[in-house]
Design a protein around this motif. Structure first.
Motif, mmCIF file in Angstrom:
data_model
loop_
_atom_site.group_PDB
_atom_site.id
_atom_site.type_symbol
_atom_site.label_atom_id
_atom_site.label_comp_id
_atom_site.label_asym_id
_atom_site.label_seq_id
_atom_site.Cartn_x
_atom_site.Cartn_y
_atom_site.Cartn_z
ATOM 1 N N CYS A 201 13.272 -23.732 13.742
ATOM 2 C CA CYS A 201 14.400 -23.703 12.806
ATOM 3 C C CYS A 201 14.924 -25.123 12.569
ATOM 4 O O CYS A 201 15.097 -25.902 13.512
ATOM 5 N N THR A 202 15.197 -25.449 11.320
ATOM 6 C CA THR A 202 15.652 -26.792 10.960
ATOM 7 C C THR A 202 17.142 -26.821 10.605
ATOM 8 O O THR A 202 17.653 -27.879 10.254
ATOM 9 N N ARG A 203 17.830 -25.702 10.696
ATOM 10 C CA ARG A 203 19.231 -25.597 10.290
ATOM 11 C C ARG A 203 20.151 -25.631 11.510
ATOM 12 O O ARG A 203 20.163 -24.713 12.327
ATOM 13 N N VAL A 204 20.931 -26.724 11.628
ATOM 14 C CA VAL A 204 21.827 -26.894 12.769
ATOM 15 C C VAL A 204 22.807 -25.736 12.863
ATOM 16 O O VAL A 204 23.052 -25.180 13.938
ATOM 17 N N LYS A 205 23.392 -25.357 11.732
ATOM 18 C CA LYS A 205 24.358 -24.253 11.732
ATOM 19 C C LYS A 205 23.742 -22.984 12.299
ATOM 20 O O LYS A 205 24.360 -22.283 13.114
ATOM 21 N N VAL A 206 22.527 -22.654 11.869
ATOM 22 C CA VAL A 206 21.893 -21.414 12.295
ATOM 23 C C VAL A 206 21.630 -21.430 13.790
ATOM 24 O O VAL A 206 21.923 -20.469 14.509
ATOM 25 N N VAL A 207 21.083 -22.527 14.292
ATOM 26 C CA VAL A 207 20.756 -22.615 15.713
ATOM 27 C C VAL A 207 22.026 -22.538 16.561
ATOM 28 O O VAL A 207 22.074 -21.815 17.567
ATOM 29 N N LYS A 208 23.061 -23.245 16.152
ATOM 30 C CA LYS A 208 24.312 -23.216 16.930
ATOM 31 C C LYS A 208 24.963 -21.843 16.882
ATOM 32 O O LYS A 208 25.504 -21.355 17.890
ATOM 33 N N LEU A 209 24.932 -21.214 15.739
ATOM 34 C CA LEU A 209 25.560 -19.907 15.625
ATOM 35 C C LEU A 209 24.791 -18.853 16.412
ATOM 36 O O LEU A 209 25.397 -17.998 17.072
ATOM 37 N N VAL A 210 23.457 -18.909 16.393
ATOM 38 C CA VAL A 210 22.674 -17.986 17.209
ATOM 39 C C VAL A 210 22.958 -18.216 18.692
ATOM 40 O O VAL A 210 23.062 -17.260 19.471
ATOM 41 N N ARG A 211 23.097 -19.469 19.088
ATOM 42 C CA ARG A 211 23.472 -19.753 20.480
ATOM 43 C C ARG A 211 24.794 -19.084 20.825
ATOM 44 O O ARG A 211 24.929 -18.410 21.864
ATOM 45 N N ASP A 212 25.794 -19.234 19.943
ATOM 46 C CA ASP A 212 27.110 -18.653 20.205
ATOM 47 C C ASP A 212 27.062 -17.127 20.203
ATOM 48 O O ASP A 212 27.719 -16.468 21.018
ATOM 49 N N LEU A 213 26.284 -16.553 19.272
ATOM 50 C CA LEU A 213 26.151 -15.096 19.237
ATOM 51 C C LEU A 213 25.450 -14.592 20.498
ATOM 52 O O LEU A 213 25.799 -13.539 21.034
ATOM 53 N N GLY A 214 24.472 -15.353 20.964
ATOM 54 C CA GLY A 214 23.777 -14.974 22.184
ATOM 55 C C GLY A 214 24.696 -15.015 23.390
ATOM 56 O O GLY A 214 24.684 -14.095 24.228
ATOM 57 N N GLU A 215 25.517 -16.061 23.469
ATOM 58 C CA GLU A 215 26.452 -16.158 24.585
ATOM 59 C C GLU A 215 27.455 -15.015 24.571
ATOM 60 O O GLU A 215 27.769 -14.424 25.607
ATOM 61 N N SER A 216 27.946 -14.680 23.376
ATOM 62 C CA SER A 216 28.952 -13.617 23.283
ATOM 63 C C SER A 216 28.357 -12.241 23.560
ATOM 64 O O SER A 216 29.067 -11.336 24.007
ATOM 65 N N SER A 217 27.053 -12.069 23.319
ATOM 66 C CA SER A 217 26.427 -10.759 23.529
ATOM 67 C C SER A 217 26.308 -10.414 25.009
ATOM 68 O O SER A 217 26.360 -9.244 25.387
ATOM 69 N N GLY A 218 26.110 -11.436 25.842
ATOM 70 C CA GLY A 218 25.935 -11.200 27.266
ATOM 71 C C GLY A 218 24.542 -10.719 27.646
ATOM 72 O O GLY A 218 24.278 -10.435 28.814
ATOM 73 N N PHE A 219 23.630 -10.654 26.680
ATOM 74 C CA PHE A 219 22.279 -10.170 26.965
ATOM 75 C C PHE A 219 21.376 -11.311 27.431
ATOM 76 O O PHE A 219 21.666 -12.487 27.207
ATOM 77 N N ALA A 220 20.245 -10.935 28.020
ATOM 78 C CA ALA A 220 19.331 -11.942 28.572
ATOM 79 C C ALA A 220 18.814 -12.890 27.505
ATOM 80 O O ALA A 220 18.628 -14.088 27.763
ATOM 81 N N TRP A 221 18.569 -12.385 26.306
ATOM 82 C CA TRP A 221 18.019 -13.241 25.252
ATOM 83 C C TRP A 221 18.969 -14.348 24.836
ATOM 84 O O TRP A 221 18.568 -15.348 24.248
#
Length: 252
Positions: A201-221
């Motif tokens: 992925c080349t989009r900073v916004k997308v990568v950072k937002l997926v990181r934040d969504l992953g952290e908030s989900s609490g799941f292993a992924w």
């Protein structure tokens, strides 16, 4: 039936082989043995409707969602159903509204004829999310319960597309809160597939937002995604403020 015997046989082949509600293009008609001359005759005789240049429908039919998507799949380069719609079709949904707009992704813009807008409320995204090294069609496939010609983003790719849509007016209500709620339902994302997508992925916004969504989900992924952020923009916040949308601030 048409008086002309050849046209009659052509019409019979169409009625037997073409899915009802699916618009036809000249190549499909030729594949069914219907020549351009016969097509003109069938339109004039009222057995085919002409929707727009190069688009026809059997008389009495109405274009269906899947029929329109199958037609577009033959004409829009790299098109697939993505983002929120792809997740919804795979059982992950939140606040689904009446006449939900179908989220489409493609490699380049396409001018939609009026009849498509009438029968398929949609948005078309052409944002390039990945570098050229990601294999073509990665994490895109057909669903077992739908037309096999309709390609759909698998959940991991749909999550990145969902993240791209957050904060855009064209997303028609896509919000960060909704994205968080959707991510909280994505228990079974495949870490290896997600890692591959984020690595390309080349989009900073997308990568950072997926990181934040992953952290908030609490799941292993959602664990250990900061390394993808560091690859693109270590130590930098990402901020967006668009007229008509809430400001979006993502940490470094």
């Amino acid at each position: 039936m048409p008086r002309d015997s050849m046209a009659s046989k052509s019409l019979q082949r169409l009625m037997e082989s073409v899915p009802r509600g699916q618009p036809l293009d000249p190549q499909m008609l030729r594949d069914c043995g219907v020549s351009a001359q016969q097509t003109t005759y069938l339109v004039s005789a009222g057995w085919l409707q002409r929707l727009s240049k190069g688009a026809y429908l059997l008389a009495g039919d109405t274009p269906t969602h899947d029929g329109v998507l199958a037609y577009l799949g033959r004409h829009v380069t790299g098109m697939h159903v993505g983002g929120r719609t792809a997740l919804d079709w795979q059982g992950v949904r939140h606040n689904v509204s009446f006449r939900e707009r179908v989220v489409l992704w493609a490699m380049r813009p396409y001018v939609m004829p009026d009849w498509i807008n009438e029968h398929l409320p949609h948005t078309l995204q052409t944002t390039r999310l990945f570098d050229e090294n990601l294999p073509e069609g990665f994490a895109i496939s057909a669903l077992p319960n739908r037309d096999p010609s309709i390609l759909v983003a698998e959940p991991e790719r749909a999550l990145l597309e969902l993240a791209s849509d957050v904060g855009k007016r064209l997303a028609k209500g896509q919000s960060l809160e909704e994205a968080i709620n959707i991510a909280s339902s994505l228990r079974n994302l495949r870490p290896k597939v997600l890692d591959t997508l984020l690595s390309h992925c080349t989009r900073v916004k997308v990568v950072k937002l997926v990181r934040d969504l992953g952290e908030s989900s609490g799941f292993a992924w959602g664990k250990d995604l900061q390394r993808h952020v560091d690859r693109l923009g270590p130590g930098k916040r990402w901020t967006s403020s668009r007229k008509g949308t809430p400001p979006l601030n993502l940490k470094a």
